[in-house]
Write a protein that holds these residues in place. Sequence first.
Motif, PDB file in Angstrom:
ATOM      1  N   LEU A  13       0.807  -1.215   0.000  1.00 24.88           N
ATOM      2  CA  LEU A  13       0.000   0.000   0.000  1.00 24.88           C
ATOM      3  C   LEU A  13       0.844   1.271   0.000  1.00 24.88           C
ATOM      4  O   LEU A  13       0.557   2.223  -0.738  1.00 24.88           O
ATOM      5  N   GLY A  14       1.873   1.297   0.845  1.00 29.62           N
ATOM      6  CA  GLY A  14       2.626   2.519   1.090  1.00 29.62           C
ATOM      7  C   GLY A  14       3.150   3.232  -0.135  1.00 29.62           C
ATOM      8  O   GLY A  14       2.959   4.448  -0.282  1.00 29.62           O
ATOM      9  N   PRO A  15       3.824   2.538  -1.060  1.00 28.83           N
ATOM     10  CA  PRO A  15       4.392   3.247  -2.213  1.00 28.83           C
ATOM     11  C   PRO A  15       3.383   3.562  -3.302  1.00 28.83           C
ATOM     12  O   PRO A  15       3.717   4.245  -4.264  1.00 28.83           O
ATOM     13  N   ARG A  16       2.151   3.089  -3.174  1.00 35.87           N
ATOM     14  CA  ARG A  16       1.180   3.264  -4.249  1.00 35.87           C
ATOM     15  C   ARG A  16       0.244   4.449  -4.032  1.00 35.87           C
ATOM     16  O   ARG A  16       0.056   5.270  -4.924  1.00 35.87           O
ATOM     17  N   VAL A  17      -0.371   4.536  -2.877  1.00 37.89           N
ATOM     18  CA  VAL A  17      -1.352   5.604  -2.674  1.00 37.89           C
ATOM     19  C   VAL A  17      -0.651   6.955  -2.606  1.00 37.89           C
ATOM     20  O   VAL A  17       0.496   7.049  -2.176  1.00 37.89           O
ATOM     21  N   THR A  18      -1.360   7.993  -3.009  1.00 35.81           N
ATOM     22  CA  THR A  18      -0.792   9.335  -3.058  1.00 35.81           C
ATOM     23  C   THR A  18      -1.342  10.187  -1.917  1.00 35.81           C
ATOM     24  O   THR A  18      -2.307   9.816  -1.240  1.00 35.81           O
ATOM     25  N   LEU A  19      -0.727  11.321  -1.711  1.00 34.24           N
ATOM     26  CA  LEU A  19      -1.356  12.345  -0.872  1.00 34.24           C
ATOM     27  C   LEU A  19      -2.736  12.659  -1.450  1.00 34.24           C
ATOM     28  O   LEU A  19      -2.961  12.564  -2.656  1.00 34.24           O
ATOM     29  N   GLY A  20      -3.652  13.036  -0.572  1.00 33.21           N
ATOM     30  CA  GLY A  20      -4.995  13.371  -1.012  1.00 33.21           C
ATOM     31  C   GLY A  20      -5.907  12.186  -1.220  1.00 33.21           C
ATOM     32  O   GLY A  20      -7.094  12.356  -1.543  1.00 33.21           O
ATOM     33  N   THR A  21      -5.409  10.960  -1.053  1.00 27.97           N
ATOM     34  CA  THR A  21      -6.243   9.773  -1.216  1.00 27.97           C
ATOM     35  C   THR A  21      -7.350   9.768  -0.166  1.00 27.97           C
ATOM     36  O   THR A  21      -7.081   9.841   1.031  1.00 27.97           O
TER      37      THR A  21
END
Length: 276
Positions: free
Chosen positions: A262-270
Amino acid sequence: MGRYWPVIPAGRPRRGRKRDVISAVAPWPASGRRGALALVACLLAFASLAVLPAAASAEATSGEAIQLSNERTLTTWAQSESVGGVYSQPVIGAPRLAMVHLFNADGFPEVYMVLRSYVDAEGREWVRVRVPGRPNGRVGWMLRERLGGFHHTRWRIVVNLSWHRMWVYFGGRLLRVFPVGVGKPSTPTPAGHFWVDERFKLSDPSSPYWPYALGTSDYSTLPHWAGEGVIGIHGPFGEPQRIPGDPSHGCIRMLVADMAWLGPRVTLGTPVDVVR
């Protein structure tokens, strides 16, 4: 307890990158009259996809409110660039709900989820935003000039507290389901509509938060938690055997392998929707 994040790594979390939302939907047409008709159909299908679920690229005209986020398949976010007020209405002199902050509780640039855009009769552009900080759940209007450039994300996280599960979506499509640990009954994880406002990778495998930590705009029910009680999504805190379950002070814990995905995939603002 100490601050939620024991060590803040040097540097800033990476900004979310604007992602392409249009893809091919039909094969290239054959020749002749049938091919011409197929080309028209192809172009119409392409045009239908070009209209984003939330009109994130549209420009508002005076008196018209433009949707910028639907918080399911497309979400717009921005970081603050100047201080000012957040108001109940897009009107100078309206009741003030909060102040715009440049940095969050951990010293990262503050992230605002941007819902709509509106231009008033004097030509001032306003944006309707979800407001981070206590109390959770505030929504108000600020002048567009308070924010930097708009960014977009198609990620979405849904956490069900009763089922101890997390659903991860991209563009409305379910990608993964993970078991999670959430807040114990005395310190529950607050439910509501939130978003990721900080992200970093831990370099020390012995850290209880390893391998990644995501800060959210959700704030703990604990009134005196140092660091303002930011609810995070992170590794198992040295207790993987308690996932799924209710082991935490409010944070959302994940198994190491799941957090590493999960960590490297989701962006800020998710968007992070926490439901009971």
